[in-house]
Design a protein around this motif. Structure first.
Motif, PDB file in Angstrom:
ATOM      1  N   PHE A 530      -2.259  -0.675   4.448  1.00  0.00           N
ATOM      2  CA  PHE A 530      -3.502  -0.258   3.562  1.00  0.00           C
ATOM      3  C   PHE A 530      -4.723  -0.216   4.456  1.00  0.00           C
ATOM      4  O   PHE A 530      -6.071  -0.950   3.930  1.00  0.00           O
ATOM      5  CB  PHE A 530      -3.797  -1.175   2.305  1.00  0.00           C
ATOM      6  CG  PHE A 530      -2.630  -1.183   1.462  1.00  0.00           C
ATOM      7  CD1 PHE A 530      -2.357  -0.210   0.517  1.00  0.00           C
ATOM      8  CD2 PHE A 530      -1.740  -2.264   1.603  1.00  0.00           C
ATOM      9  CE1 PHE A 530      -1.264  -0.414  -0.142  1.00  0.00           C
ATOM     10  CE2 PHE A 530      -0.511  -2.410   0.867  1.00  0.00           C
ATOM     11  CZ  PHE A 530      -0.323  -1.316  -0.167  1.00  0.00           C
ATOM     12  N   PHE A 565      -3.848   5.080  -2.455  1.00  0.00           N
ATOM     13  CA  PHE A 565      -3.221   3.626  -3.174  1.00  0.00           C
ATOM     14  C   PHE A 565      -2.410   3.855  -4.303  1.00  0.00           C
ATOM     15  O   PHE A 565      -1.366   3.607  -4.379  1.00  0.00           O
ATOM     16  CB  PHE A 565      -4.431   2.734  -3.437  1.00  0.00           C
ATOM     17  CG  PHE A 565      -4.033   1.289  -3.833  1.00  0.00           C
ATOM     18  CD1 PHE A 565      -3.672   0.442  -2.950  1.00  0.00           C
ATOM     19  CD2 PHE A 565      -3.673   1.132  -5.139  1.00  0.00           C
ATOM     20  CE1 PHE A 565      -3.208  -0.898  -3.252  1.00  0.00           C
ATOM     21  CE2 PHE A 565      -3.533  -0.036  -5.566  1.00  0.00           C
ATOM     22  CZ  PHE A 565      -3.029  -1.238  -4.659  1.00  0.00           C
ATOM     23  N   TRP A 569       1.436   2.522  -3.500  1.00  0.00           N
ATOM     24  CA  TRP A 569       1.384   0.884  -3.503  1.00  0.00           C
ATOM     25  C   TRP A 569       2.563   0.164  -3.690  1.00  0.00           C
ATOM     26  O   TRP A 569       2.855  -0.788  -2.828  1.00  0.00           O
ATOM     27  CB  TRP A 569       0.088   0.697  -4.432  1.00  0.00           C
ATOM     28  CG  TRP A 569       0.487   0.689  -5.755  1.00  0.00           C
ATOM     29  CD1 TRP A 569       0.548   1.704  -6.580  1.00  0.00           C
ATOM     30  CD2 TRP A 569       0.851  -0.431  -6.861  1.00  0.00           C
ATOM     31  NE1 TRP A 569       0.673   1.560  -7.845  1.00  0.00           N
ATOM     32  CE2 TRP A 569       1.165   0.178  -7.844  1.00  0.00           C
ATOM     33  CE3 TRP A 569       1.404  -1.842  -6.485  1.00  0.00           C
ATOM     34  CZ2 TRP A 569       1.519  -0.703  -8.853  1.00  0.00           C
ATOM     35  CZ3 TRP A 569       1.691  -2.497  -7.358  1.00  0.00           C
ATOM     36  CH2 TRP A 569       1.694  -1.960  -8.802  1.00  0.00           C
TER      37      TRP A 569
END
Length: 642
Positions: A530, A565, A569
């Motif tokens: 990330f 995201f 994720w």
């Protein structure tokens, strides 16, 4: 009419009537008034009349021209007539007044009788009140006596219960076996003994003289019986192949009240039991010495420190016996040193040969502790015959230990890192050897607090720190370096904890290194998956979107981060999980690191969500934002495997 009015008939009290000339009576009054009026001076009357001109009645009279005397006479006549009428009305009601007077008199008589009667009632009531008060006082006195008697009865019952010795208790203490019922009986006996010793009232009672001898006999019998019982149990610990832990937990703990009873009511015997237990459990030092021919037949091999302990155990027992015999039989302690000059020489020669070829630091430290324990034993026995010999051995052992320890230290400092490196992030074998070596020395120092040994261990710790960091730097990827350090620190902490609950400064040092490197790994693994999110949060998320900055945060800037995201994720978390599983040797340690990483990710994403909500037009991205509850659910799903 004036004549009729002037003649009035008045009825006397006896019933006869008398005639009164009211006119004559009034004329007489008038004549007197007139006579009196002639004496009045009219001087200044005109001035007063002038002052009365403002009065309406006076003004009316003056306006009509009526003379004041004539008007006054008319007024007086009217008043006289009114008076006569009032008197006539009074005379007419005279009968009623007489009747009223009689009624009042009768009422007064009745009230007087009632007063006498009520006075009698009042006297009676006063007497009754006095009787009630007396009864009340008697009742309160009886209640107080009853309360006192109940309190005395309760105390007496408690006293009797605490001081009497039931026959059943005597039978159990004297003839019963030591079991749960016996221990309950001991508790009762202990309570009675403490009651007799502490309560000052009991000490002055006559009942004590009868009961105390019996209680003392029971105490002595109980102390003797439980002493024999405990010694028998302790002897079971000395048997070969005995599982001490099972015997302690399964047998001895059931009878722990026996020890408490001895502490309270048999202190000397308790000290003997305590010493016997210490003597039984102190097996490094106080086991029976090896018998050479039996050891040879069994074919077992022993480390040198076991032979060293056995040798000095035999020497200590033999020397003590010979020293006491020489002192008692010959009266010369110096004879002992003449007798043992040969054995001391042989042992010295043997020990010097062994030490010059000994490179076992743990074995050397064990021998140092054995000598120290033997010195304590001889000191407790108050037999000084081996003092100089044991001091000499101790002086020989410490320099050898220091030399061997320094060899270990120099081997770490002078190690060729490239030759030791292995392309493996799991704990290094050198680090494991260090951990086990340190844990052993640490355990041997727990009860001694040797500051010199602690200083040497700290020097060794600094050397291994330096070597481990050098080994870690040989990994090309920073992440692998961090994983290598974490695995080694975690393994070292686990080994040190096995040596004792308190690892001291060294364990705290490695725990701090583990904590710091865990934080580094968490950031590394999050940046790996990330990077854009973390970079934005650290550099831009704390800015105020409404401020007049040169480059305000816009929806266009955060939209790719939010959508990226949302799209991956869950897959990224799964990759992080797999990475942790394969990277860390200790599963629990790896799961703790994963939980820390997921928690940190949640914090980063929460800051991103808050920033999006503050941006103008940020509501357009709500459909792409992942809810915090969804992330927390995913974290809890992985937490179930912890």
């Amino acid at each position: 009419m004036a004549d009729a009015a002037s003649n009035r008939t008045v009825e006397a009290n006896d019933g006869s009537r008398t005639t009164m000339d009211l006119g004559t009576f009034v004329d007489e009054l008038t004549a007197e008034d007139d006579a009196a009026s002639d004496d009045v001076s009219l001087e200044g009357l005109d001035q007063e009349l002038q002052g009365c001109k403002s009065d309406d009645v006076v003004a009316m009279i003056l306006s009509k021209g009526t003379k004041l005397r004539v008007y006054t006479r008319d007024v007086e006549n009217n008043l006289r007539q009114t008076e006569l009428d009032s008197i006539e009305d009074y005379i007419k009601e005279s009968d009623n007044l007489i009747s009223l007077h009689d009624q009042i008199h009768d009422c007064d008589t009745i009230l007087s009788q009632m007063e006498i009667l009520l006075s009698g009632f009042q006297d009676e009531i006063g007497s009754i009140s006095s009787d009630i008060k007396i009864l009340q006082e008697r009742s309160m006195d009886m209640g107080l006596k009853l309360k006192n008697r109940k309190a005395a009865e309760s105390k007496l019952a408690t006293f009797v219960e605490d001081i009497i010795v039931p026959p059943r208790m005597i039978d159990i203490i004297v003839d019963g076996e030591v079991n749960e019922e016996y221990m309950r009986t001991l508790e009762i006996l202990s309570k009675k003994l403490k009651f007799v010793e502490i309560d000052t009232v009991v000490k002055t009672s006559k009942a004590l003289s009868d009961v105390q001898p019996e209680l003392e006999k029971l105490r002595q019998k109980a102390v003797s019986k439980v002493f024999d019982f405990i010694v028998q149990k302790l002897n079971a610990l000395r048997k070969p192949k005995t599982n001490v832990q099972i015997l302690q937990q399964g047998v001895l703990l059931k009878y722990k009240y026996v020890i408490l009873f001895l502490k309270d009511h048999g202190k000397d015997v308790y000290l003997e039991v305590r010493a016997a237990y210490i003597d039984t459990m102190n097996k490094e030092i106080d086991e029976s010495a090896l018998i050479p021919h039996i050891a040879e037949v069994s074919g077992k091999k022993y480390p040198y420190e076991v032979l060293f302990r056995s040798l000095h155990k035999l020497l200590m027992d033999t020397a003590a016996s010979e020293y006491l015999f020489c002192d008692e039989f010959f009266g010369e302690e110096s004879m002992f040193y003449d007798i043992f000059a040969g054995p001391f020489s042989v042992i010295d020669e043997h020990l010097n040969a062994i030490l010059s070829n000994c490179f076992d630091a743990i074995g050397l430290m064990l021998m140092i502790r054995i000598i120290y324990q033997h010195q304590l034993i001889m000191s407790r026995r108050r037999i000084p015959c081996l003092d100089s010999y044991l001091d000499k051995v101790n002086i020989a052992l410490w320099p050898r230990f220091k030399m061997v320890f320094d060899m270990h230290l120099n081997s770490l400092r002078n190690a060729v890192v490239r030759n030791l490196w292995e392309d493996d992030v799991h704990p290094h074998y050198v680090m494991r050897r260090y951990a086990e070596f340190t844990a052993s020395l640490f355990q041997l120092n727990v009860d001694y607090g040797d500051g010199q040994l602690e200083l040497n261990l700290e020097r060794l710790r600094m050397a291994i720190d330096d070597l481990l960091v050098k080994l870690a730097k040989l990994f090309t990827r920073p992440k692998l370096q961090t994983v290598f350090l974490i695995n080694n620190y975690d393994m070292t902490i686990a080994v040190l904890k096995e040596a004792g609950p308190d690892g001291g400064k060294i364990q705290m040092h490695f725990e701090e290194l583990l904590k710091n490197n865990t934080a580094i790994f968490v950031e590394e693994v999050l940046v790996e998956h990330f990077n854009d999110l973390i970079k934005f949060v650290k550099t831009r998320a704390s800015e105020d979107p409404s401020s007049a900055s040169e480059r305000p945060i816009t929806v266009t800037e955060v939209e790719p981060i939010v959508k990226d995201f949302a799209s991956r994720w869950k897959a990224a978390i799964e990759l992080m999980h797999n990475d942790v599983i394969t990277s860390f040797s200790n599963f629990l340690c790896g799961m703790e690191i994963l939980r820390a990483a997921l928690t940190q990710l949640l914090l980063y994403y929460t800051r991103l969500s808050d920033c999006v909500k503050r941006i103008g037009g940020g509501s357009a991205l709500n459909k792409d934002l992942v809810s915090i509850s969804s992330i927390m659910y995913e974290i809890r799903k992985y937490s179930r495997t912890f």
